[in-house]
Write a protein that holds these residues in place. Sequence first.
Motif, PDB file in Angstrom:
ATOM      1  N   PRO A 173     -33.151   5.195   8.096  1.00 22.41           N
ATOM      2  CA  PRO A 173     -33.908   6.416   8.416  1.00 22.41           C
ATOM      3  C   PRO A 173     -33.735   6.897   9.856  1.00 22.41           C
ATOM      4  CG  PRO A 173     -35.263   4.919   7.125  1.00 22.41           C
ATOM      5  CD  PRO A 173     -34.016   4.166   7.480  1.00 22.41           C
ATOM      6  N   GLN A 174     -33.633   5.967  10.814  1.00 22.44           N
ATOM      7  CA  GLN A 174     -33.461   6.381  12.211  1.00 22.44           C
ATOM      8  C   GLN A 174     -32.148   7.133  12.395  1.00 22.44           C
ATOM      9  OE1 GLN A 174     -34.300   3.284  11.137  1.00 22.44           O
ATOM     10  NE2 GLN A 174     -35.384   2.134  12.730  1.00 22.44           N
ATOM     11  N   MET A 175     -31.093   6.650  11.742  1.00 27.23           N
ATOM     12  CA  MET A 175     -29.798   7.318  11.832  1.00 27.23           C
ATOM     13  C   MET A 175     -29.851   8.669  11.118  1.00 27.23           C
ATOM     14  SD  MET A 175     -26.921   6.384  13.338  1.00 27.23           S
ATOM     15  CE  MET A 175     -25.131   6.628  13.335  1.00 27.23           C
ATOM     16  N   GLN A 176     -30.536   8.714   9.966  1.00 23.77           N
ATOM     17  CA  GLN A 176     -30.672   9.970   9.234  1.00 23.77           C
ATOM     18  C   GLN A 176     -31.383  11.027  10.077  1.00 23.77           C
ATOM     19  OE1 GLN A 176     -29.384  10.782   6.381  1.00 23.77           O
ATOM     20  NE2 GLN A 176     -28.665   8.780   5.693  1.00 23.77           N
ATOM     21  N   PHE A 177     -32.337  10.600  10.887  1.00 22.27           N
ATOM     22  CA  PHE A 177     -33.087  11.527  11.737  1.00 22.27           C
ATOM     23  C   PHE A 177     -32.174  12.216  12.742  1.00 22.27           C
ATOM     24  CE2 PHE A 177     -35.658  12.400  15.568  1.00 22.27           C
ATOM     25  CZ  PHE A 177     -36.623  13.232  15.007  1.00 22.27           C
ATOM     26  N   MET A 178     -31.069  11.566  13.098  1.00 26.89           N
ATOM     27  CA  MET A 178     -30.138  12.106  14.086  1.00 26.89           C
ATOM     28  C   MET A 178     -29.056  12.982  13.465  1.00 26.89           C
ATOM     29  SD  MET A 178     -29.669   8.597  16.306  1.00 26.89           S
ATOM     30  CE  MET A 178     -28.369   9.329  17.315  1.00 26.89           C
ATOM     31  N   ARG A 179     -29.052  13.122  12.159  1.00 23.87           N
ATOM     32  CA  ARG A 179     -27.974  13.852  11.497  1.00 23.87           C
ATOM     33  C   ARG A 179     -27.952  15.315  11.916  1.00 23.87           C
ATOM     34  NH1 ARG A 179     -27.302  17.010   7.202  1.00 23.87           N
ATOM     35  NH2 ARG A 179     -29.453  16.753   6.472  1.00 23.87           N
ATOM     36  N   ARG A 180     -26.761  15.815  12.287  1.00 28.89           N
ATOM     37  CA  ARG A 180     -26.609  17.214  12.670  1.00 28.89           C
ATOM     38  C   ARG A 180     -25.386  17.854  12.027  1.00 28.89           C
ATOM     39  NH1 ARG A 180     -25.760  17.362  19.065  1.00 28.89           N
ATOM     40  NH2 ARG A 180     -25.350  19.543  18.546  1.00 28.89           N
ATOM     41  N   GLN A 181     -24.826  17.196  11.011  1.00 22.63           N
ATOM     42  CA  GLN A 181     -23.717  17.771  10.248  1.00 22.63           C
ATOM     43  C   GLN A 181     -23.813  17.243   8.821  1.00 22.63           C
ATOM     44  OE1 GLN A 181     -20.034  16.554  12.087  1.00 22.63           O
ATOM     45  NE2 GLN A 181     -20.483  14.389  11.939  1.00 22.63           N
ATOM     46  N   PRO A 182     -23.208  17.932   7.846  1.00 25.26           N
ATOM     47  CA  PRO A 182     -23.460  17.618   6.437  1.00 25.26           C
ATOM     48  C   PRO A 182     -22.612  16.474   5.879  1.00 25.26           C
ATOM     49  CG  PRO A 182     -22.072  19.565   6.580  1.00 25.26           C
ATOM     50  CD  PRO A 182     -22.410  19.174   7.996  1.00 25.26           C
ATOM     51  N   THR A 183     -22.435  15.414   6.650  1.00 24.54           N
ATOM     52  CA  THR A 183     -21.608  14.290   6.193  1.00 24.54           C
ATOM     53  C   THR A 183     -22.320  13.390   5.189  1.00 24.54           C
ATOM     54  OG1 THR A 183     -22.289  13.164   8.235  1.00 24.54           O
ATOM     55  CG2 THR A 183     -20.118  14.204   8.225  1.00 24.54           C
ATOM     56  N   HIS A 184     -23.572  13.707   4.864  1.00 25.00           N
ATOM     57  CA  HIS A 184     -24.332  12.921   3.891  1.00 25.00           C
ATOM     58  C   HIS A 184     -24.081  13.378   2.454  1.00 25.00           C
ATOM     59  CE1 HIS A 184     -26.473  16.628   4.261  1.00 25.00           C
ATOM     60  NE2 HIS A 184     -27.377  16.290   3.359  1.00 25.00           N
ATOM     61  N   LEU A 185     -23.405  14.497   2.294  1.00 28.20           N
ATOM     62  CA  LEU A 185     -23.228  15.075   0.963  1.00 28.20           C
ATOM     63  C   LEU A 185     -22.311  14.229   0.090  1.00 28.20           C
ATOM     64  CD1 LEU A 185     -22.747  18.842   1.908  1.00 28.20           C
ATOM     65  CD2 LEU A 185     -24.832  17.745   1.058  1.00 28.20           C
ATOM     66  N   LYS A 186     -22.549  14.277  -1.195  1.00 27.36           N
ATOM     67  CA  LYS A 186     -21.662  13.599  -2.135  1.00 27.36           C
ATOM     68  C   LYS A 186     -20.275  14.231  -2.051  1.00 27.36           C
ATOM     69  CE  LYS A 186     -25.029  12.026  -5.559  1.00 27.36           C
ATOM     70  NZ  LYS A 186     -25.442  12.089  -6.985  1.00 27.36           N
ATOM     71  N   GLY A 187     -19.266  13.394  -1.943  1.00 28.85           N
ATOM     72  CA  GLY A 187     -17.907  13.868  -1.799  1.00 28.85           C
ATOM     73  C   GLY A 187     -17.372  13.675  -0.387  1.00 28.85           C
ATOM     74  N   MET A 188     -18.270  13.602   0.590  1.00 34.50           N
ATOM     75  CA  MET A 188     -17.828  13.333   1.954  1.00 34.50           C
ATOM     76  C   MET A 188     -17.258  11.916   2.044  1.00 34.50           C
ATOM     77  SD  MET A 188     -18.207  15.696   4.357  1.00 34.50           S
ATOM     78  CE  MET A 188     -18.936  17.343   4.460  1.00 34.50           C
ATOM     79  N   MET A 189     -16.225  11.732   2.834  1.00 36.05           N
ATOM     80  CA  MET A 189     -15.697  10.397   3.067  1.00 36.05           C
ATOM     81  C   MET A 189     -16.700   9.579   3.865  1.00 36.05           C
ATOM     82  SD  MET A 189     -11.620  10.879   3.904  1.00 36.05           S
ATOM     83  CE  MET A 189     -11.681  12.353   4.921  1.00 36.05           C
ATOM     84  N   THR A 190     -16.692   8.281   3.634  1.00 34.89           N
ATOM     85  CA  THR A 190     -17.470   7.385   4.477  1.00 34.89           C
ATOM     86  C   THR A 190     -16.731   7.210   5.809  1.00 34.89           C
ATOM     87  OG1 THR A 190     -16.339   5.402   3.703  1.00 34.89           O
ATOM     88  CG2 THR A 190     -18.277   6.131   2.437  1.00 34.89           C
TER      89      THR A 190
END
Length: 364
Positions: free
Chosen positions: A273-290
């Motif tokens: 959750p702490q890392m998710q709070f810092m998200r500022r680009q849509p790299t969490h979407l299904k299909g994005m590379m890890t």
Amino acid sequence: MTVSAAEQTAETLIDQATDIREGETLDLNALVPYLKSQLPELEGIPKVRQFPGGASNLTYLLQYSGKDLILRRPPFGTIAKSAHDMIREAQVIQSLKPVYPYVPEVQVICEDHSVIGCDFYVMERLVGIIPRQDLPKGLNLTEGDTRKLCMNVVDKLIELHSIDPVTSDLTSLGKGEGYVKRQISGWSDRYRKAITDNASGFEGVMKWLDEKQPKDIANRVIHNDYRFDNVVLNPDNPFEVIGVLDWEMATLGDPLMDLGNSLAYWIEADDDPQMQFMRRQPTHLKGMMTRKEVVDYYMDKTGFSVPCFDFYEIYGLFRLAVIIQQIYYRYHHGQTQDKRFANFIHAANYLEQRCMKLIEKSQL
């Protein structure tokens, strides 16, 4: 790829500026006649708005009749002497234009502080979609579409790293050799100078990075802040990257360090959750590379190879922490009133914990 039921047009997906934040207005009485003297074709008084992204340099939209321009200036308040160098950023863009067509065209460079109180430059507006924290409403990508977009964005970083600074006459962009060593020393020094009484020490992280640093793998042109929200997508074909922005920290150096910097912002769907709070680009979407898939894809395309990417990943997170802490330092000491920065201390402290966990697992 589909559009929403409201049949969104390409125009509605274009990145939009908003109202100017309090305390960040431009002096139009001085700016307008100056720009007219440099660009005689300009007519009237522009409508001025501000792009909301970014926590460093400020970006404004100047809307003249029939012509849009972008103005970049440093933040208000006290800043480090070598930071936010607008003149260098503009010159970097000009130097890259012949070999990397995705940079915008610079039209005015101003070092006269009597105009708006600081150095600034004006460039063309690249009209398009900027993938910020979330994709714009109406741009509904399938998982396959998202994968295609992701690969195209990474490909533009790979294309930048393929530029030979010698044959492209870009050797003046940076010092080159010894880049890794300079970065570890430099960012460690910057962190120590930005420490506040509520900040983590990071000494264990800095010691590990100093001891584990590899030799430079290559000397290439690097962006140093390459993220989804610094690329511009064609609104008529959102898989096509038509622009790359924010060249303040571009230089010559080790391209794997640049990749490590980019992956520090690469938040995955299953991150804590702490890392998710810092998200500022849509790299969490299904299909994005890890992050691992990005590294593997990058290595395969570039031909670079290292036994382990841990050093570059931890360096990227540490560097991000320093940047966050430097911004928080300005807020903590009243040098900026921007309330967005009030909680930056928590992000910086969290990144120390994340770095230490990765260090504990590392085989280096």
